[in-house]
Design a protein around this motif. Structure first.
Motif, short mmCIF file in Angstrom:
data_model
loop_
_atom_site.label_atom_id
_atom_site.label_comp_id
_atom_site.label_asym_id
_atom_site.label_seq_id
_atom_site.Cartn_x
_atom_site.Cartn_y
_atom_site.Cartn_z
N LEU A 59 0.84 -1.20 0.00
CA LEU A 59 0.00 0.00 0.00
C LEU A 59 0.87 1.25 0.00
N VAL A 60 1.90 1.24 0.86
CA VAL A 60 2.80 2.39 0.94
C VAL A 60 3.55 2.57 -0.39
N ALA A 61 3.98 1.43 -0.96
CA ALA A 61 4.71 1.48 -2.24
C ALA A 61 3.84 2.11 -3.33
N ARG A 62 2.55 1.74 -3.32
CA ARG A 62 1.62 2.27 -4.33
C ARG A 62 1.38 3.77 -4.11
N LEU A 63 1.26 4.16 -2.83
CA LEU A 63 0.99 5.57 -2.51
C LEU A 63 2.16 6.46 -2.88
N TYR A 64 3.38 5.95 -2.65
CA TYR A 64 4.57 6.80 -2.82
C TYR A 64 5.33 6.49 -4.11
N GLY A 65 4.82 5.51 -4.88
CA GLY A 65 5.48 5.18 -6.14
C GLY A 65 6.89 4.66 -5.96
N VAL A 66 7.02 3.58 -5.17
CA VAL A 66 8.34 3.01 -4.88
C VAL A 66 8.77 2.08 -6.02
N ASP A 67 9.96 2.32 -6.56
CA ASP A 67 10.47 1.40 -7.59
C ASP A 67 11.25 0.27 -6.90
N GLU A 68 11.40 -0.83 -7.61
CA GLU A 68 12.06 -2.04 -7.07
C GLU A 68 11.48 -2.41 -5.71
N PHE A 69 10.15 -2.39 -5.63
CA PHE A 69 9.50 -2.60 -4.33
C PHE A 69 9.84 -3.95 -3.73
N ASP A 70 9.75 -5.02 -4.54
CA ASP A 70 9.93 -6.37 -3.97
C ASP A 70 11.30 -6.52 -3.32
N ARG A 71 12.33 -6.00 -4.02
CA ARG A 71 13.68 -6.13 -3.48
C ARG A 71 13.83 -5.31 -2.21
N ARG A 72 13.34 -4.09 -2.25
CA ARG A 72 13.46 -3.21 -1.07
C ARG A 72 12.68 -3.78 0.11
N ALA A 73 11.47 -4.27 -0.15
CA ALA A 73 10.63 -4.80 0.93
C ALA A 73 11.29 -6.01 1.57
N ALA A 74 11.81 -6.91 0.72
CA ALA A 74 12.44 -8.13 1.26
C ALA A 74 13.65 -7.76 2.13
N ALA A 75 14.46 -6.81 1.65
CA ALA A 75 15.64 -6.40 2.41
C ALA A 75 15.25 -5.76 3.74
N LEU A 76 14.21 -4.98 3.69
CA LEU A 76 13.76 -4.27 4.88
C LEU A 76 13.16 -5.23 5.92
N LEU A 77 12.37 -6.18 5.42
CA LEU A 77 11.77 -7.16 6.33
C LEU A 77 12.87 -7.96 7.02
N VAL A 119 5.51 -0.33 11.30
CA VAL A 119 5.37 1.11 11.05
C VAL A 119 6.69 1.67 10.53
N ILE A 120 7.78 1.25 11.15
CA ILE A 120 9.10 1.74 10.73
C ILE A 120 9.42 1.24 9.31
N ALA A 121 9.07 -0.04 9.04
CA ALA A 121 9.31 -0.58 7.69
C ALA A 121 8.53 0.22 6.65
N CYS A 122 7.29 0.57 6.98
CA CYS A 122 6.48 1.37 6.05
C CYS A 122 7.13 2.74 5.81
N GLY A 123 7.77 3.28 6.82
CA GLY A 123 8.43 4.56 6.67
C GLY A 123 9.72 4.48 5.86
N LEU A 124 10.41 3.34 6.01
CA LEU A 124 11.73 3.23 5.38
C LEU A 124 11.68 2.64 3.97
N VAL A 125 10.56 2.01 3.61
CA VAL A 125 10.51 1.34 2.31
C VAL A 125 10.52 2.36 1.16
N ARG A 126 10.16 3.60 1.44
CA ARG A 126 10.13 4.60 0.37
C ARG A 126 11.38 5.49 0.42
N HIS A 127 11.52 6.30 -0.62
CA HIS A 127 12.73 7.13 -0.72
C HIS A 127 12.47 8.48 -0.06
#
Lengths: 576, 247
Positions: B102-120, B145-153
């Motif tokens: 949801l956060v990725a869609r709202l903020y237009g995060v590229d390479e979401f899967d890679r970033r999310a996996a690394a963050l998790l 909550v912190i992951a949602c904040g950090l997943v975007r640029h």
């Protein structure tokens, strides 16, 4: 324990009354209280007065009384049958009676206290009495009667009936929890009522089939009389005895008959309490589970959501409104028990099939058609008030939404998409059933072209009316957030009831105002095309009206953007 | 400046009258800087953070994120911002993975899967992707909550009591995460009552009391101030002295 329970009940009621009186100093509660008091007065007490002094009005209201007198002999049986149906439905579609919904304070103070679980259940039953007494009194006041004595009698009878229901539904919850128990004895005990109810259902279904298969009833009254006769005697009468006994005090004539009926109803209540209390082991587990759920709920603010697959995936691009539709759809799908929905659908299909096969005459089809018409009207006009999967729910999450980089108008529009879509689908389904059943019974003399055109027009107007109301409700949430209860919160009291009434009245008034331009445009189309195409002209007229309302909705959502931007978190009412 | 707060004030209205939570506050945070915001309860820290995040509207003053006014140009300002509140506020019907998507869609995060996996993995949330918030402990929800904040640029990160509910391992990892984000160029504003954390992680400290800024500088600068010289050199000693609670 009983003394402690009474102490808690008295102190809670006194403090709640004080708190509600104190908050009347705030204008919004005062205005709400005045509106609530006026509603109660004009709905109930003013009717009491006019019933006493208005013989003319009494004669005007004589028709339903005559009808009731004609049905009196079988009325208790018919109500008993309805109660039996509710009982069966409670096993198929289980719901929580709330009797085991211990509060946080009860868990903290009473669970570690040296009292048995049975004593805890008795405590909950005592605590529920104020609500049950109030419910009984309201029904007694609302009944169409001329004497206060009759109202008192009805109130007592309804209180007993509601008490039995409260305890019985708790018993079902407990028995359901033991259906799959490893203890064979407990399992047998839990399955026993299921077996008894199953056998009773067969007996009653057979009696009803016999009564209706001989020929279709020509009218609804004939249908009811036949059903009453079929279930009043023989095996069906015996099976329905506890249910008929519960309903009998409501229809008893004379003091002696009433007291005897009341004694019978009290006997059923005693038997129900005894049945629930004997399931002590299950009660222990259920009470503990209810406490655990409650503790979990308080800790996480989570309700009954399950992490099930929804089959919905949020697209990577597209309009931001889709994000809100996806979010609300996920919420709905995760809060609905799909097994129960399938059971409900099966019941509706079975009833519809029965109505189709049995109702070659008018009776059953007319009944089904009436229900379908009422359902259509309810979904279009009332359900937008009830279904709150929009800004009214999301005000709880306002501090999260406010951080999102999305245009305010898109947020407002996005909040409307999902509830509008499911209400429209519900309205269309109910309308289709109404077309099938009411169209071939209640409106069978109306020409087919008219029936189809009117149905199509309602189908076209339904989404417009639903979205218009949702827009008004969401506008109220943004402009007057303190008046809107958050999420599943249901504030109680005369002032809260008044606030709801004011909001409902304002919604309908605004709905009428918003439909007027479209209605005028539609009427012009109707008058222009009517002579050329006949009844079908109502369809383009409805299209024009719906388009006008849709345009208003779009403009309103844009106009609400600044209201969302300036909405202050501190204006949102927190739960009591 | 990544974050600029200029003469910001915030007043609450209530039945009993008005209350000024923050009064004429000005400060700035540059990219790569970690600024600690400390003060006693009711000092106005959370009001400041929530106003910067766009949740509360300033009564007066201007708040800019990378030059974008949070009131006049909210969408561009919010796109550059990540706010991690003290109370983990999640949608109870969305799973961990769905929150991130949801956060990725709202903020237009590229390479979401890679970033999310690394963050998790970084936040030890691997294996919890399919869990609802109600199935997680408080600490886990805080991490989501912190992951949602950090997943975007985000160029500006706001942390309000980021260590609440975390276990000792989580606290250490969170300190490292915050420092790493600053090294990557993010401007970080961190509010906390844990003075030793602020002293250890932050390059500068702002002390607030009763809605006003009463001190601003590095620990060394504050310790060398003439009026605080007698207090001692630790942030805790400075804090008690400057807020008037010193012995």
């Amino acid at each position: 324990m009983i003394a402690a329970s009474l102490y808690i009940v008295v102190c809670s009621a006194r403090n709640r009354a004080r708190m509600r009186l104190r908050r009347l100093r705030e204008p919004r509660y005062l205005v709400g209280a005045i509106a609530g008091a006026a509603y109660v007065y004009f709905s109930f007490f003013a009717r009491l007065r006019t019933a006493r002094v208005g013989p003319r009005r009494r004669s005007a209201a004589a028709t339903p009384i005559v009808l009731a007198s004609a049905m009196r002999a079988g009325a208790a049986g018919l109500v008993g049958l309805a109660l039996f149906a509710v009982t069966v439905a409670a096993w198929v579609l289980p719901f929580d009676s709330g009797l085991l919904a211990f509060s946080d304070a009860e868990i903290q103070f009473l669970f570690p206290a040296p009292v048995s679980r049975r004593a805890l259940l008795l405590h909950r039953m005592i605590r529920s009495q104020i609500g049950l007494l109030f419910g009984g009194a309201i029904i007694g006041i609302a009944m169409p009667s001329v004497s206060g004595y009759a109202r008192l009698r009805t109130s007592i009878a309804m209180w007993l009936l509601l008490s039995i229901g409260k305890v019985y539904f708790t018993g079902i919850s407990l028995a359901r929890a033991t259906l799959a128990s490893r203890d064979a004895r407990a399992r047998r005990a839990a399955w026993l009522p299921v077996g008894v109810l199953g056998a009773a259902s067969v007996v009653i279904a057979a009696a009803l089939y016999q009564a209706l298969s001989s020929g279709a009833p020509p009218s609804m009254r004939e249908l009811l009389e036949r059903v009453a006769a079929a279930i009043g005697t023989g095996a069906a009468g015996l099976v329905l005895w506890p249910f008929t006994t519960m309903a009998r005090p409501i229809f008893a004539v004379g003091v002696g008959e009433y007291l005897a009926a009341l004694a019978g109803s009290a006997l059923v209540l005693a038997a129900t309490i005894a049945w629930v209390l004997q399931t002590d082991a299950a009660l222990e587990e259920a009470a503990a589970a209810a406490a655990e759920r409650r503790a979990m709920h308080s800790a996480t603010q989570a309700s009954a959501y399950r992490a099930s697959r929804t089959g919905l995936t949020l697209a990577e691009g597209g309009r931001p409104e889709a994000i809100f539709a996806w979010k609300a759809a996920t919420q709905t799908l995760r809060s609905v028990d799909r097994r129960n929905m399938l059971r409900l659908a099966a019941i509706v299909i079975a009833l519809a099939a029965a109505a189709t096969s049995l109702g070659r005459g008018n009776g059953v089809r007319a009944l089904a058609g009436s229900f379908a018409l009422a359902a259509t009207a309810f979904v279009i006009l009332m359900a937008p008030q009830v279904l709150r999967v929009d800004m009214r729910e999301d005000l709880r999450h306002l501090d999260v939404l406010k951080t999102w980089p999305v245009r305010a108008a898109a947020i407002v529009r996005g909040e409307l998409v999902w509830p509008g879509a499911i209400l429209t689908a519900g309205a269309w389904t109910a309308l289709a059933l109404a077309e099938i059943f009411a169209g071939t019974s209640l409106f069978s003399r109306v020409r087919l072209a008219w029936r189809l055109s009117a149905g199509a027009a309602v189908a076209i107007l339904a989404p417009a009316l639903v979205f218009a109301q949702l827009t008004i409700h969401n506008a109220a949430a943004l402009l007057f957030p303190a008046w809107v209860p958050l999420g599943h919160q249901r504030p109680r009291g005369l002032d809260a009831m008044g606030q709801r009434l004011i909001l409902l009245g304002a919604t309908w008034l605004l709905l009428i105002v918003s439909v007027i331009p479209g209605a005028i445009a539609g009427a012009i189309v109707w008058f222009a095309l009517g002579p050329l195409v006949g009844p079908a002209a109502v369809v383009p007229a409805a299209l024009v009206c719906a388009a006008a309302v849709a345009a208003e909705v779009l403009v309103a959502t844009e106009a609400l953007g600044p209201a969302y931007e300036s909405l202050d978190l501190t204006a949102v009412e927190r739960p009591e | 400046m990544a974050l600029a707060v200029d003469h910001f004030s915030r007043t609450y209205s209530a039945a009993s009258g008005t209350f000024t939570a923050v009064d004429d506050l000005s400060f700035a945070v540059a990219g790569g800087e970690i600024v600690g915001l400390i003060g006693p309860n009711g000092a106005g820290k959370t009001t400041t953070l929530r106003s910067i995040a766009g949740i509360l509207k300033p009564t007066a003053g201007v708040i800019r994120i990378d030059g974008h006014d949070i009131v006049a140009d909210p969408i561009d300002a919010k796109r550059r911002l990540a706010f991690m509140p003290d109370e983990p506020h999640l949608f109870e019907y969305l799973t961990v993975a769905e929150h991130l998507r949801l956060v990725a869609r709202l903020y237009g995060v590229d390479e979401f899967d890679r970033r999310a996996a690394a963050l998790l993995d970084e936040l030890e949330l691997t294996g919890k992707e399919g869990s609802l918030p109600g199935e997680l402990s408080r600490g886990m929800r805080q991490k989501v909550v912190i992951a949602c904040g950090l997943v975007r640029h985000a160029t500006t990160l706001l942390f309000d009591e980021p260590l609440t509910g975390l276990d000792p391992i989580g606290i250490r990892r969170m300190r490292n995460t915050i420092a790493a984000r600053a090294q990557q160029g993010a401007a970080i504003l961190l509010s906390s009552h844990l003075l030793h954390l602020v002293e250890e992680v932050c390059s500068r400290v702002i002390i607030m009391d009763r809605g006003r800024k009463i001190a601003d500088g590095t620990c060394e600068e504050l310790a060398s101030r003439a009026d605080l010289a007698a207090a001692g050199s630790s942030l805790e000693q400075i804090f008690f002295r400057v807020t008037g609670h010193g012995a």
